[in-house]
Design a protein around this motif. Sequence first.
Motif, PDB file in Angstrom:
ATOM      1  N   UNK A  19       0.690  -0.946   0.067  1.00  9.27           N
ATOM      2  CA  UNK A  19      -0.199  -0.182   0.418  1.00  9.27           C
ATOM      3  C   UNK A  19       0.453   1.232   0.102  1.00  9.27           C
ATOM      4  N   UNK A  20       2.160   0.935   0.568  1.00  6.97           N
ATOM      5  CA  UNK A  20       2.323   2.358   0.905  1.00  6.97           C
ATOM      6  C   UNK A  20       3.880   2.646  -0.807  1.00  6.97           C
ATOM      7  N   UNK A  21       3.679   1.906  -1.061  1.00  8.25           N
ATOM      8  CA  UNK A  21       4.303   1.730  -2.257  1.00  8.25           C
ATOM      9  C   UNK A  21       3.543   2.720  -3.335  1.00  8.25           C
ATOM     10  N   UNK A  22       2.493   2.262  -3.316  1.00 12.63           N
ATOM     11  CA  UNK A  22       1.602   2.196  -4.325  1.00 12.63           C
ATOM     12  C   UNK A  22       1.343   3.596  -4.531  1.00 12.63           C
ATOM     13  N   UNK A  23       1.670   3.644  -2.976  1.00 12.46           N
ATOM     14  CA  UNK A  23       0.830   5.571  -2.951  1.00 12.46           C
ATOM     15  C   UNK A  23       2.173   6.620  -3.400  1.00 12.46           C
ATOM     16  N   UNK A  24       3.620   6.018  -3.338  1.00  9.90           N
ATOM     17  CA  UNK A  24       4.316   6.629  -3.259  1.00  9.90           C
ATOM     18  C   UNK A  24       4.688   6.757  -4.678  1.00  9.90           C
ATOM     19  N   UNK A  25       5.022   5.634  -5.377  1.00 12.14           N
ATOM     20  CA  UNK A  25       4.740   5.548  -7.267  1.00 12.14           C
ATOM     21  C   UNK A  25       3.447   6.232  -8.384  1.00 12.14           C
ATOM     22  N   UNK A  26       2.592   6.402  -7.289  1.00 14.56           N
ATOM     23  CA  UNK A  26       1.285   6.957  -8.201  1.00 14.56           C
ATOM     24  C   UNK A  26       2.042   7.957  -8.979  1.00 14.56           C
ATOM     25  N   UNK A  27       1.577   7.966  -9.885  1.00 13.96           N
ATOM     26  CA  UNK A  27       1.924   8.773 -10.906  1.00 13.96           C
ATOM     27  C   UNK A  27       3.194   9.864 -11.381  1.00 13.96           C
ATOM     28  N   UNK A  28       3.912   8.637 -10.874  1.00 12.99           N
ATOM     29  CA  UNK A  28       5.375   8.591 -10.927  1.00 12.99           C
ATOM     30  C   UNK A  28       6.094   7.974 -12.209  1.00 12.99           C
ATOM     31  N   UNK A  29       6.962   8.349 -12.912  1.00 17.97           N
ATOM     32  CA  UNK A  29       7.474   7.652 -14.226  1.00 17.97           C
ATOM     33  C   UNK A  29       7.634   5.936 -13.344  1.00 17.97           C
ATOM     34  N   UNK A  30       7.633   5.366 -12.630  1.00 23.23           N
ATOM     35  CA  UNK A  30       7.701   4.440 -12.212  1.00 23.23           C
ATOM     36  C   UNK A  30       6.587   3.685 -12.330  1.00 23.23           C
ATOM     37  N   UNK A  31       5.566   4.894 -12.065  1.00 25.54           N
ATOM     38  CA  UNK A  31       4.221   3.704 -12.277  1.00 25.54           C
ATOM     39  C   UNK A  31       4.292   3.024 -13.644  1.00 25.54           C
ATOM     40  N   UNK A  32       3.726   1.847 -13.750  1.00 27.13           N
ATOM     41  CA  UNK A  32       3.711   0.804 -14.307  1.00 27.13           C
ATOM     42  C   UNK A  32       4.997   0.144 -15.015  1.00 27.13           C
ATOM     43  N   UNK A  33       5.920  -0.252 -13.959  1.00 30.99           N
ATOM     44  CA  UNK A  33       7.315  -1.014 -14.233  1.00 30.99           C
ATOM     45  C   UNK A  33       7.127  -2.155 -13.365  1.00 30.99           C
ATOM     46  N   UNK A  34       7.292  -2.825 -13.739  1.00 30.81           N
ATOM     47  CA  UNK A  34       6.963  -3.937 -12.925  1.00 30.81           C
ATOM     48  C   UNK A  34       7.573  -3.992 -11.429  1.00 30.81           C
ATOM     49  N   UNK A  35       7.406  -4.335 -10.113  1.00 35.67           N
ATOM     50  CA  UNK A  35       7.326  -4.613  -9.008  1.00 35.67           C
ATOM     51  C   UNK A  35       9.286  -4.791  -9.336  1.00 35.67           C
ATOM     52  N   UNK A  36      10.254  -5.387  -9.397  1.00 34.67           N
ATOM     53  CA  UNK A  36      11.884  -6.087 -10.028  1.00 34.67           C
ATOM     54  C   UNK A  36      12.322  -4.434 -10.590  1.00 34.67           C
ATOM     55  N   UNK A  37      11.555  -4.772 -11.446  1.00 34.63           N
ATOM     56  CA  UNK A  37      12.396  -3.565 -12.011  1.00 34.63           C
ATOM     57  C   UNK A  37      12.367  -1.459 -10.813  1.00 34.63           C
ATOM     58  N   UNK A  38      11.241  -1.854 -10.543  1.00 34.09           N
ATOM     59  CA  UNK A  38      10.249  -0.853  -9.922  1.00 34.09           C
ATOM     60  C   UNK A  38      11.699  -0.882  -8.651  1.00 34.09           C
ATOM     61  N   UNK A  39      11.948  -1.763  -8.123  1.00 31.23           N
ATOM     62  CA  UNK A  39      13.090  -1.860  -6.727  1.00 31.23           C
ATOM     63  C   UNK A  39      14.578  -1.882  -7.208  1.00 31.23           C
ATOM     64  N   UNK A  40      14.720  -2.339  -8.468  1.00 36.28           N
ATOM     65  CA  UNK A  40      15.997  -1.842  -9.003  1.00 36.28           C
ATOM     66  C   UNK A  40      16.426  -0.376  -9.392  1.00 36.28           C
ATOM     67  N   UNK A  41      15.680   0.130 -10.152  1.00 35.61           N
ATOM     68  CA  UNK A  41      15.581   1.597 -10.753  1.00 35.61           C
ATOM     69  C   UNK A  41      15.549   2.135  -9.486  1.00 35.61           C
ATOM     70  N   UNK A  42      15.296   2.047  -8.303  1.00 31.57           N
ATOM     71  CA  UNK A  42      15.078   2.721  -7.218  1.00 31.57           C
ATOM     72  C   UNK A  42      16.246   2.459  -6.556  1.00 31.57           C
ATOM     73  N   UNK A  43      16.686   1.286  -6.304  1.00 33.83           N
ATOM     74  CA  UNK A  43      18.282   1.164  -5.014  1.00 33.83           C
ATOM     75  C   UNK A  43      19.399   1.410  -6.328  1.00 33.83           C
ATOM     76  N   UNK A  54       9.713   0.024   0.294  1.00 32.37           N
ATOM     77  CA  UNK A  54       8.475  -1.058   0.289  1.00 32.37           C
ATOM     78  C   UNK A  54       8.654  -1.496  -0.729  1.00 32.37           C
ATOM     79  N   UNK A  55       9.961  -1.379  -2.201  1.00 34.18           N
ATOM     80  CA  UNK A  55       9.369  -1.978  -3.222  1.00 34.18           C
ATOM     81  C   UNK A  55       9.920  -3.231  -3.115  1.00 34.18           C
ATOM     82  N   UNK A  56      10.707  -3.130  -2.373  1.00 30.54           N
ATOM     83  CA  UNK A  56      12.061  -4.633  -1.976  1.00 30.54           C
ATOM     84  C   UNK A  56      11.207  -5.498  -1.164  1.00 30.54           C
ATOM     85  N   UNK A  57      10.580  -5.185  -0.170  1.00 26.13           N
ATOM     86  CA  UNK A  57      10.638  -5.744   0.727  1.00 26.13           C
ATOM     87  C   UNK A  57       8.982  -6.435   0.680  1.00 26.13           C
ATOM     88  N   UNK A  58       8.077  -5.838  -0.630  1.00 26.27           N
ATOM     89  CA  UNK A  58       7.026  -5.964  -1.160  1.00 26.27           C
ATOM     90  C   UNK A  58       7.714  -7.359  -2.089  1.00 26.27           C
TER      91      UNK A  58
END
Length: 186
Positions: A19-43, A54-58
């Motif tokens: 839930x926290x991750x969804x809130x944090x990336x909503x409307x950003x460039x990350x929205x629409x990436x896979x969870x794995x890609x989101x995690x690696x991009x953020x890192x 949040x992405x990595x823990x999910x």
Amino acid sequence: MSEETIEYHWGKHHRTYVDNLNRQIDGTDLDGNSLEDTMVILYNKGDILPAFNNAAQAWNHDFFWESMKPGGGGRPSGELLKLIERDFGSLKKFLDEFKTAASAQFGSGWAWLAYKESRLDVGNVLNPLQSGEDKKLVVVKTPNAVNPLVWNYYYPLLTIDVWEVLIKFTLCYSGFETVKTIISFH
Ligand SMILES: [Fe+2]
């Protein structure tokens, strides 16, 4: 693991990361990436907290749930067993190393069985020489949310949530039995 533990861990703990991750990336460039890609991009952006967490823990918890089943998965066999015996010496030595990694991770974190790919294969120009440590199974531990995928050439095969191991220890199970019984091998 008790029903109450699963309910709490999956229904509240894991749910909060999602839930926290969804809130944090909503409307950003990350929205629409896979969870794995989101995690690696953020890192790689150095954005370790809080969205990476949040992405990595999910991701880690998704993988953790897939790493177990009622009654355990039994002894690994076939190619996986051959690789475990080749790279750790025996199944018992692997389980001992896995247990040690899980119990030696201070605070919260994760213990992993991962396949370490050759650095040559990922075009890492900083480390172009193939090492004897490449192309084999390894046990690694990571603090907090960190996942071996962010290191680029590690592929997770199995994980245990160290928080979960601590719960088991408080219930007087040995870590070895915990690792052996609650985890099914992929
Ligand atoms: Fe957890």
